[in-house]
Design an enzyme around this catalytic site. Structure first.
Site, PDB file in Angstrom:
ATOM      1  N   SER A 138       0.871  -1.189   0.000  1.00  0.00           N
ATOM      2  CA  SER A 138       0.000   0.000   0.000  1.00  0.00           C
ATOM      3  C   SER A 138       0.899   1.227   0.000  1.00  0.00           C
ATOM      4  CB  SER A 138      -0.854   0.003   1.276  1.00  0.00           C
ATOM      5  OG  SER A 138      -1.474   1.253   1.453  1.00  0.00           O
ATOM      6  N   TYR A 151      -1.737  -1.894  10.831  1.00  0.00           N
ATOM      7  CA  TYR A 151      -1.919  -2.101   9.386  1.00  0.00           C
ATOM      8  C   TYR A 151      -0.748  -1.498   8.599  1.00  0.00           C
ATOM      9  CZ  TYR A 151      -3.719  -1.755   4.651  1.00  0.00           C
ATOM     10  OH  TYR A 151      -3.844  -1.843   3.283  1.00  0.00           O
TER      11      TYR A 151
HETATM   12  N1  LIG Z   1      -8.792  -0.784  -0.747  1.00  0.00           N
HETATM   13  C1  LIG Z   1      -7.782   0.019  -0.500  1.00  0.00           C
HETATM   14  O1  LIG Z   1      -7.948   1.248  -0.354  1.00  0.00           O
HETATM   15  C2  LIG Z   1      -6.386  -0.554  -0.432  1.00  0.00           C
HETATM   16  C3  LIG Z   1      -5.319   0.346  -0.506  1.00  0.00           C
HETATM   17  C4  LIG Z   1      -4.021  -0.144  -0.433  1.00  0.00           C
HETATM   18  C5  LIG Z   1      -3.798  -1.501  -0.290  1.00  0.00           C
HETATM   19  N2  LIG Z   1      -4.857  -2.357  -0.205  1.00  0.00           N
HETATM   20  C6  LIG Z   1      -4.554  -3.776  -0.040  1.00  0.00           C
HETATM   21  O2  LIG Z   1      -5.093  -4.476  -1.139  1.00  0.00           O
HETATM   22  C7  LIG Z   1      -5.373  -5.819  -0.764  1.00  0.00           C
HETATM   23  C8  LIG Z   1      -6.793  -6.171  -1.190  1.00  0.00           C
HETATM   24  O3  LIG Z   1      -7.680  -5.309  -0.481  1.00  0.00           O
HETATM   25  P1  LIG Z   1      -9.115  -4.894  -1.040  1.00  0.00           P
HETATM   26  O4  LIG Z   1      -9.182  -3.434  -0.998  1.00  0.00           O
HETATM   27  O5  LIG Z   1      -9.404  -5.616  -2.304  1.00  0.00           O
HETATM   28  O6  LIG Z   1     -10.003  -5.442   0.182  1.00  0.00           O
HETATM   29  P2  LIG Z   1     -11.322  -6.371   0.205  1.00  0.00           P
HETATM   30  O7  LIG Z   1     -12.269  -5.962  -0.855  1.00  0.00           O
HETATM   31  O8  LIG Z   1     -11.766  -6.344   1.630  1.00  0.00           O
HETATM   32  O9  LIG Z   1     -10.753  -7.819  -0.149  1.00  0.00           O
HETATM   33  C9  LIG Z   1      -9.919  -8.509   0.758  1.00  0.00           C
HETATM   34  C10 LIG Z   1      -9.737  -9.918   0.283  1.00  0.00           C
HETATM   35  O10 LIG Z   1      -8.924 -10.624   1.252  1.00  0.00           O
HETATM   36  C11 LIG Z   1      -9.600 -11.826   1.598  1.00  0.00           C
HETATM   37  N3  LIG Z   1      -9.318 -12.232   2.974  1.00  0.00           N
HETATM   38  C12 LIG Z   1      -9.541 -11.518   4.099  1.00  0.00           C
HETATM   39  N4  LIG Z   1      -9.234 -12.245   5.182  1.00  0.00           N
HETATM   40  C13 LIG Z   1      -8.807 -13.452   4.713  1.00  0.00           C
HETATM   41  C14 LIG Z   1      -8.364 -14.652   5.334  1.00  0.00           C
HETATM   42  N5  LIG Z   1      -8.308 -14.762   6.686  1.00  0.00           N
HETATM   43  N6  LIG Z   1      -8.005 -15.713   4.578  1.00  0.00           N
HETATM   44  C15 LIG Z   1      -8.075 -15.619   3.215  1.00  0.00           C
HETATM   45  N7  LIG Z   1      -8.491 -14.519   2.565  1.00  0.00           N
HETATM   46  C16 LIG Z   1      -8.850 -13.454   3.311  1.00  0.00           C
HETATM   47  C17 LIG Z   1     -11.088 -11.502   1.443  1.00  0.00           C
HETATM   48  O11 LIG Z   1     -11.817 -12.685   1.188  1.00  0.00           O
HETATM   49  P3  LIG Z   1     -12.746 -13.463   2.266  1.00  0.00           P
HETATM   50  O12 LIG Z   1     -13.397 -12.427   3.131  1.00  0.00           O
HETATM   51  O13 LIG Z   1     -13.692 -14.221   1.369  1.00  0.00           O
HETATM   52  O14 LIG Z   1     -11.817 -14.367   3.007  1.00  0.00           O
HETATM   53  C18 LIG Z   1     -11.055 -10.657   0.168  1.00  0.00           C
HETATM   54  O15 LIG Z   1     -11.040 -11.490  -0.958  1.00  0.00           O
HETATM   55  C19 LIG Z   1      -5.156  -5.903   0.749  1.00  0.00           C
HETATM   56  O16 LIG Z   1      -3.887  -6.468   1.008  1.00  0.00           O
HETATM   57  C20 LIG Z   1      -5.177  -4.447   1.184  1.00  0.00           C
HETATM   58  O17 LIG Z   1      -4.410  -4.231   2.338  1.00  0.00           O
HETATM   59  C21 LIG Z   1      -6.143  -1.914  -0.264  1.00  0.00           C
END
Ligand SMILES: NC(=O)c1ccc[n+]([C@@H]2O[C@H](COP(=O)([O-])OP(=O)(O)OC[C@H]3O[C@@H](n4cnc5c(N)ncnc54)[C@H](OP(=O)(O)O)[C@@H]3O)[C@@H](O)[C@H]2O)c1
Length: 261
Positions: A138, A151
């Site tokens: 991130s 985080y």
């Molecule tokens: N959105 C942002 O603003 C942002 C910014 C920078 C970085 N990121 C990073 O991008 C990545 C994806 O985030 P996103 O924004 O797409 O979030 P999201 O929509 O909440 O998706 C998170 C994913 O991780 C999976 N997950 C969560 N807990 C898990 C577990 N215990 N075991 C296996 N899978 C798990 C969830 O699936 P299940 O719930 O089905 O397990 C879901 O598929 C993350 O690493 C996040 O830190 C996000």
């Protein structure tokens, strides 16, 4: 063993879009997350679009032994990773001392321990297929983040660890790219406990765009990919300001976002 691209956190947000982008570019996929029905729906969609049907392996990556179990399932399916996309992760907004300590430790298990284990377990098959790792950090990896302290620290780890691996594995022909998205509207915000608006909203990119930028950076063998011009500028500016300033600004900004939930 057939080479596959394993995508964690493929049931939602950036991970689902990364899966779609890798599928469009001809990769056979293994989709991992906890929600099996979401993964199956995505596998159906990818197959209906004429691509190879992904293998669905539901798993809770916070639990010890999950990666070993995944490795065994891959072998049973006759496949091995050429590419691992370590995308699964979550954040929590609030003061570290006040948030659930157990949930913050679970965050470390997912964002750090599982990512590390998945990065190291398949190095031999990544080498055999001259593939690599796409690890999702991130922009917050570049600075400490009050009110998201654990985080931000997990993402600083991902950035540091993955850059070192980029160097260590280059000689084996394995590329390691760290993707650093800025704000992206996904389920991330509701799980973390805030809403994406205000100045952060201005920097937001669609998940599909972030996935495409990440894929392109990975294919080009980039060490670090910061998604979006505004986010690249923001990270570059950090070098020129005393560290107390972004700490104070983040504290105030995060405080405002937390109150809007
Ligand atoms: N959105 C942002 O603003 C942002 C910014 C920078 C970085 N990121 C990073 O991008 C990545 C994806 O985030 P996103 O924004 O797409 O979030 P999201 O929509 O909440 O998706 C998170 C994913 O991780 C999976 N997950 C969560 N807990 C898990 C577990 N215990 N075991 C296996 N899978 C798990 C969830 O699936 P299940 O719930 O089905 O397990 C879901 O598929 C993350 O690493 C996040 O830190 C996000």
């Amino acid at each position: 063993m057939r080479p596959v691209t394993l995508v964690t956190g493929a049931s939602a947000g950036i991970g689902a879009e990364l899966a779609r982008v890798f599928a469009v570019h001809g990769h056979e996929l293994v989709l991992v997350a906890r929600r099996a029905e979401r993964l199956t729906a995505l596998a159906d969609e990818i197959a209906a679009a004429g691509h190879t049907r992904p293998i669905v392996l539901p798993a809770d990556l916070e639990s010890t032994g999950a990666v070993a179990a995944l490795a065994a399932s891959l072998t049973a399916h006759g496949v091995e990773p050429a590419v691992v996309v370590n995308n699964a992760g979550f954040g929590l907004m609030g003061a570290a001392a006040e948030l659930s300590h157990a949930e913050q430790l679970a965050m470390i298990d997912l964002n750090i321990r599982a990512l590390t284990e998945l990065s190291l377990t398949f190095v031999d098959s990544l080498t055999r297929h001259r593939g690599g790792l796409l690890n999702v950090a991130s922009v917050v990896a570049f600075m400490p983040g009050p009110r998201m302290a654990v985080y931000c620290a997990t993402k600083a780890y991902v950035l540091s660890f993955s850059q070192a691996l980029h160097q260590e594995l280059a000689g084996r022909g394995v590329r390691v790219t760290t993707l650093c998205p800025g704000p992206v509207a996904t389920e991330f915000q509701s799980r973390a406990g805030f809403r994406l608006d205000g100045p952060q909203g201005l920097l937001a990119l669609p998940a599909r765009r972030v996935a495409e930028i990440g894929y392109r950076g990975f294919v080009r063998g980039k060490r670090v990919v910061i998604a979006g011009f505004g986010n690249r500028i923001a990270v570059a500016l950090l070098r020129f300001v005393p560290s107390a300033l972004p700490l104070a600004l983040l504290d105030r900004g995060m405080g405002r976002m937390a109150h809007r939930t």
